[in-house]
Design an enzyme around this catalytic site. Sequence first.
Site, PDB file in Angstrom:
ATOM      1  N   SER A  21       6.503 -10.296  72.237  1.00  0.00           N
ATOM      2  CA  SER A  21       5.077 -10.619  72.245  1.00  0.00           C
ATOM      3  C   SER A  21       4.595 -10.922  70.835  1.00  0.00           C
ATOM      4  O   SER A  21       5.390 -10.948  69.892  1.00  0.00           O
ATOM      5  CB  SER A  21       4.299  -9.449  72.863  1.00  0.00           C
ATOM      6  OG  SER A  21       2.987  -9.827  73.160  1.00  0.00           O
ATOM      7  N   ASN A  22       3.317 -11.168  70.704  1.00  0.00           N
ATOM      8  CA  ASN A  22       2.696 -11.448  69.409  1.00  0.00           C
ATOM      9  C   ASN A  22       1.646 -10.389  69.115  1.00  0.00           C
ATOM     10  O   ASN A  22       1.092  -9.803  70.036  1.00  0.00           O
ATOM     11  CB  ASN A  22       1.960 -12.788  69.462  1.00  0.00           C
ATOM     12  CG  ASN A  22       2.859 -13.954  69.204  1.00  0.00           C
ATOM     13  OD1 ASN A  22       3.838 -13.858  68.476  1.00  0.00           O
ATOM     14  ND2 ASN A  22       2.534 -15.067  69.797  1.00  0.00           N
ATOM     15  N   ARG A  23       1.329 -10.217  67.852  1.00  0.00           N
ATOM     16  CA  ARG A  23       0.226  -9.334  67.478  1.00  0.00           C
ATOM     17  C   ARG A  23      -1.076 -10.018  67.825  1.00  0.00           C
ATOM     18  O   ARG A  23      -1.388 -11.063  67.267  1.00  0.00           O
ATOM     19  CB  ARG A  23       0.258  -9.141  65.965  1.00  0.00           C
ATOM     20  CG  ARG A  23       0.735  -7.796  65.529  1.00  0.00           C
ATOM     21  CD  ARG A  23       0.787  -7.753  64.032  1.00  0.00           C
ATOM     22  NE  ARG A  23      -0.466  -7.275  63.464  1.00  0.00           N
ATOM     23  CZ  ARG A  23      -0.646  -7.123  62.159  1.00  0.00           C
ATOM     24  NH1 ARG A  23       0.328  -7.442  61.314  1.00  0.00           N
ATOM     25  NH2 ARG A  23      -1.789  -6.671  61.696  1.00  0.00           N
ATOM     26  N   ALA A  88      -2.717 -16.045  71.338  1.00  0.00           N
ATOM     27  CA  ALA A  88      -1.515 -16.019  70.510  1.00  0.00           C
ATOM     28  C   ALA A  88      -0.322 -16.124  71.456  1.00  0.00           C
ATOM     29  O   ALA A  88       0.305 -15.118  71.822  1.00  0.00           O
ATOM     30  CB  ALA A  88      -1.469 -14.718  69.721  1.00  0.00           C
ATOM     31  N   VAL A  89      -0.072 -17.350  71.891  1.00  0.00           N
ATOM     32  CA  VAL A  89       0.995 -17.594  72.874  1.00  0.00           C
ATOM     33  C   VAL A  89       2.353 -17.411  72.180  1.00  0.00           C
ATOM     34  O   VAL A  89       2.538 -17.875  71.064  1.00  0.00           O
ATOM     35  CB  VAL A  89       0.886 -19.037  73.418  1.00  0.00           C
ATOM     36  CG1 VAL A  89       1.917 -19.275  74.516  1.00  0.00           C
ATOM     37  CG2 VAL A  89      -0.519 -19.331  73.929  1.00  0.00           C
TER      38      VAL A  89
END
Length: 210
Positions: A21-23, A88-89
């Site tokens: 995932s992303n922050r 934030a894909v």
Amino acid sequence: MKFLITAGPTREPIDPVRYISNRSSGKMGYAIAQAALDAGHEVILISGPVALPAPERAQMIRVTTADEMYDAVHANLAGIDIAVLCAAVADFKPAAFAPRKIKKREGVPVIELVPTRDILASLGALETKNFLLAGFAAETDDLEKNAREKLEKKQCDVVIANDVSAPGLGFESNENELTFFLPDQSSRVLPRATKRDLAAGLVKMLCALK
Ligand code: CTP
């Protein structure tokens, strides 16, 4: 006006218990949704997994993966005036999903990654679009150069950039500063403020550009 807003991170599953995932807290996207609603606009909010309550009166669509977000965006374009892609894909996802938990005793796994589809670029590439397309750029250096590259490459009408390396700004923080880069080479700044105040300014700015 009718807004479509993407927010939060996406999660790309590796196995039933792990993901990439992303922050992203989703705060900026949710604040934009709330500001648009407060200004009397209609909002479709397409959100990855976040720990935030749904803004009242928003049409909420909850997704998990980049593919789900892509499909939800494309299925909800009818009648949209302004699309704000704030999510934030994840840029990469595992090439394969392991249906059973990968066990430590099998050693450190090598996980092959493949690119996800770029939702913003896919909207920029549409032959006919009647909406204003706004992308976001979270940068740590060369803000203007990177933002302008995104504006051109993804064929947006505006790229809204923030410097995520500045202390106390961006990501999980409550404050932010935004610069709008436009295709005519001009730019506009919304100076440092809470995400809530910035969101109200951003909604006004986008309506003026539409
Ligand atoms: N975005 C998107 N779909 C993706 C990736 C990004 O819609 N699969 C959108 C984001 O919501 C944001 C913009 O594209 O509006 C910028 O994303 P970013 O990941 O910073 O762009 P990249 O071109 O991947 O640049 P970088 O090399 O900085 O990662």
